[in-house]
Design a protein around this motif. Structure first.
Motif, PDB file in Angstrom:
ATOM      1  N   ASP A 255       0.976  -1.027  -0.149  1.00 58.97           N
ATOM      2  CA  ASP A 255      -0.053   0.050   0.132  1.00 58.97           C
ATOM      3  C   ASP A 255       0.922   1.278   0.013  1.00 58.97           C
ATOM      4  N   GLU A 256       0.220   2.251  -0.725  1.00 67.43           N
ATOM      5  CA  GLU A 256       1.180   3.685  -0.434  1.00 67.43           C
ATOM      6  C   GLU A 256       1.147   4.129   0.828  1.00 67.43           C
ATOM      7  N   VAL A 257       2.033   4.726   1.377  1.00 66.14           N
ATOM      8  CA  VAL A 257       2.077   5.082   2.734  1.00 66.14           C
ATOM      9  C   VAL A 257       1.095   5.988   3.171  1.00 66.14           C
ATOM     10  N   TRP A 258       0.337   6.759   2.320  1.00 66.42           N
ATOM     11  CA  TRP A 258      -0.499   7.745   2.701  1.00 66.42           C
ATOM     12  C   TRP A 258      -2.025   6.620   3.382  1.00 66.42           C
ATOM     13  N   ARG A 259      -1.886   5.492   2.996  1.00 65.32           N
ATOM     14  CA  ARG A 259      -3.141   4.600   3.617  1.00 65.32           C
ATOM     15  C   ARG A 259      -3.005   4.437   5.156  1.00 65.32           C
ATOM     16  N   LEU A 260      -1.862   4.946   5.763  1.00 64.97           N
ATOM     17  CA  LEU A 260      -1.658   4.826   7.293  1.00 64.97           C
ATOM     18  C   LEU A 260      -2.581   6.061   7.682  1.00 64.97           C
ATOM     19  N   GLU A 261      -2.878   5.803   9.148  1.00 64.40           N
ATOM     20  CA  GLU A 261      -3.701   6.915   9.832  1.00 64.40           C
ATOM     21  C   GLU A 261      -2.584   8.096  10.175  1.00 64.40           C
ATOM     22  N   GLY A 267      -0.817  15.208   1.052  1.00 69.48           N
ATOM     23  CA  GLY A 267      -0.636  16.138   2.128  1.00 69.48           C
ATOM     24  C   GLY A 267       0.810  16.273   2.412  1.00 69.48           C
ATOM     25  N   ALA A 268       1.161  17.030   3.538  1.00 65.76           N
ATOM     26  CA  ALA A 268       2.581  17.481   3.685  1.00 65.76           C
ATOM     27  C   ALA A 268       3.406  16.183   4.170  1.00 65.76           C
ATOM     28  N   PHE A 269       2.798  15.415   5.100  1.00 67.73           N
ATOM     29  CA  PHE A 269       3.508  14.282   5.326  1.00 67.73           C
ATOM     30  C   PHE A 269       3.704  13.280   4.202  1.00 67.73           C
ATOM     31  N   HIS A 270       2.843  13.066   3.534  1.00 62.50           N
ATOM     32  CA  HIS A 270       2.904  12.215   2.082  1.00 62.50           C
ATOM     33  C   HIS A 270       3.891  12.858   1.311  1.00 62.50           C
ATOM     34  N   LYS A 271       4.122  13.847   1.154  1.00 63.09           N
ATOM     35  CA  LYS A 271       5.253  14.551   0.170  1.00 63.09           C
ATOM     36  C   LYS A 271       6.382  14.446   0.887  1.00 63.09           C
ATOM     37  N   LYS A 272       6.550  14.616   2.173  1.00 62.21           N
ATOM     38  CA  LYS A 272       7.979  14.743   2.653  1.00 62.21           C
ATOM     39  C   LYS A 272       8.592  13.038   2.722  1.00 62.21           C
ATOM     40  N   GLY A 277      12.020   8.954  -0.210  1.00 64.44           N
ATOM     41  CA  GLY A 277      11.990   7.465  -0.801  1.00 64.44           C
ATOM     42  C   GLY A 277      10.995   6.656  -0.096  1.00 64.44           C
ATOM     43  N   VAL A 278      10.386   7.037   0.822  1.00 67.69           N
ATOM     44  CA  VAL A 278       9.692   6.247   1.756  1.00 67.69           C
ATOM     45  C   VAL A 278       8.117   6.246   0.919  1.00 67.69           C
ATOM     46  N   LYS A 279       7.787   5.252   0.235  1.00 68.06           N
ATOM     47  CA  LYS A 279       6.627   5.507  -0.774  1.00 68.06           C
ATOM     48  C   LYS A 279       5.452   4.482  -0.250  1.00 68.06           C
ATOM     49  N   THR A 280       5.993   3.350   0.325  1.00 67.55           N
ATOM     50  CA  THR A 280       4.803   2.404   0.768  1.00 67.55           C
ATOM     51  C   THR A 280       4.874   2.075   2.101  1.00 67.55           C
TER      52      THR A 280
END
Length: 462
Positions: A255-261, A267-272, A277-280
């Protein structure tokens, strides 16, 4: 010769002196009066008839209520006599399982096991004990939408009229709120499954902002007996567009990392995280194991400690499957799980000892091996353990079973979270990890709870 005229006494007036016949004529006014009178009587009777029927109907209903429904009087269509209210019974419909949440518009409604909804018939005993039961004949069950606040408070008792009053209908100009071929189903032997059924509108427009699903016996399906209605828990119905941003519980490694709570899509955290390189989810978990302080620094001050705990806790519910990763050289071999936690290692040296008996230099050696494997993850050999030989591991779980050793053709032993063994002090640091020959192997056993903590800068592992 003219025919003789017959005398007609009816044409003479005996009181008239000459006895001559008096001719009578009807006036136009009298004719009109008769017509008006006839029409009035006809209209009056037509108007009076329904009034009389209504009076008779009301009187009959009053009599039935006074008798208490004991009289078995058949219903007369002409008088439209209503049947008496069904008598209360201990029978009740119940949804077998809770719903699978969240619910989106246009999506099939399922239970918590992702199976079609099931409705059962129970007999409620005096001590509220539920006993499965059935009726001698099939009954028709209707599925309806209820206000999420019904019934008010902690009450679990309601009348049919209250249930009916709290049924939610679609908004003006909208499609029916609930669609599907199974809005009405037939219950046989006290059981029925509800197949295709879905919402067409969200629940944000009613005061409670929540719906409930209800099930009731269709009118006329079980005359004379009231079967109490079934009701689900309250839930929110979201627009199907929100499903694109839905969090996964549990998340998948890919899963893409934005699937986490607490990490919003784009969003800002997703872009950072993406820029680092932390994509999943797997990338997130690997970094949280090997270098949590750097991961925390990437997210920055915008993520509070509480948010961080929620995100990490959600990530650690990820099911890890049965894939393992191997990093090996002539004098060592380590086996890692999908989030870079060390499971086994074989290193030339002396008999194994517990981690607590190792000095920092020895622990730093193992840490270096794990970090090297992390930075060269794409170069590791991936192996799959048969499903019948290993459990589907969830982050943080203990392990009680064996993994096969692909390099020695034997089981290397079970590894438990409370036992971890490394080499002794005879092995020096640096490339090659000492002078031991390649055929001298020691087993390093760690549980999946193994982690390199934020305090690992001093070489301490836990």
């Amino acid at each position: 010769m003219a025919a003789k005229r017959f005398l007609d006494d009816s044409g003479t007036d005996p009181d008239h002196p000459n006895g001559k016949r008096i001719k009578t004529s009807r006036s136009l006014a009298s004719v009109i009066g008769e017509v008006v009178t006839g029409n009035f009587l006809q209209n009056f009777c037509s108007t009076l008839e329904p009034m009389l029927r209504r009076v008779v109907n009301e009187e009959v209903e009053n009599s039935l209520r006074r008798v208490g429904g004991r009289s078995n009087i058949s219903r007369s269509p002409s008088l439209r006599i209503q049947a008496p209210e069904p008598t209360t019974s201990s029978l009740q419909l119940i949804f077998n399982k809770k719903l699978s949440l969240p619910i989106f518009t246009g999506t099939k409604i399922l239970d918590a096991d992702n199976s079609p909804l099931e409705i059962l018939l129970f007999d409620v005993g005096p001590d509220h004990q539920l006993i499965r039961t059935s009726l001698a004949r099939p009954i028709r069950v209707e599925i309806v939408v209820l206000d999420g606040d019904f019934p008010a408070g902690e009450s679990d008792a309601w009348s049919s009229a209250e249930f009916e009053k709290n049924i939610v209908k679609e908004r003006t100009g909208k499609r029916p709120l609930l669609t599907g071929c199974d809005q009405g189903v037939t219950m046989r032997d006290g059981f029925v499954a509800v197949g295709e059924i879905e919402f067409t509108d969200n629940s944000s427009w009613i005061r409670s902002r929540k719906f409930k699903l209800g099930a009731r016996v269709a009118q006329g399906s079980c005359p004379g007996v009231r079967i109490r209605e079934a009701m689900t828990e309250s839930f929110v119905v979201k627009d199907h567009r929100g499903e694109l941003y839905r969090k996964h519980h549990p998340p998948n490694l890919e899963d893409e990392v934005w699937r986490l709570e607490k990490i919003g899509k784009d969003g800002a955290f997703h872009k950072k995280l993406a820029s680092a390189g932390v994509k999943t989810v797997q990338d997130f978990l690997k970094m949280s194991v090997v270098d949590p302080s750097s991961l925390r620094k990437i997210l920055g001050m915008g993520m509070s400690d509480k948010m961080w705990e929620v995100t990490v806790k959600h990530a650690r519910t990820c099911v890890m499957g049965n894939k393992l990763y191997v990093s090996q050289a002539p004098d060592y071999s380590i086996i890692l799980n999908p989030v870079c936690q060390i499971l086994k290692a074989t290193i030339g040296g002396q008999p194994p000892r517990a981690i607590k008996d190792l000095h920092p230099m020895e622990r730093a050696c193992v840490e270096r091996l794990v970090r090297e494997a992390y930075h060269n993850w794409n170069c590791l050999e991936e192996i799959e353990v048969p499903m019948n030989e290993t459990p589907l591991l969830t982050q943080g779980d203990g392990v009680e079973e064996h993994y096969p050793n692909c390099y020695q053709q034997t089981l290397m032993g079970s590894y438990h979270q409370e036992h971890a063994f490394l080499t002794n002090g005879s092995m020096g640091p640096g490339p090659g990890l000492g002078s031991a020959s390649s055929n001298e192997w020691l087993l390093v056993q760690t549980g999946v709870g193994y982690n390199i903590s934020e305090s690992s800068s001093d070489g301490e592992l836990r």
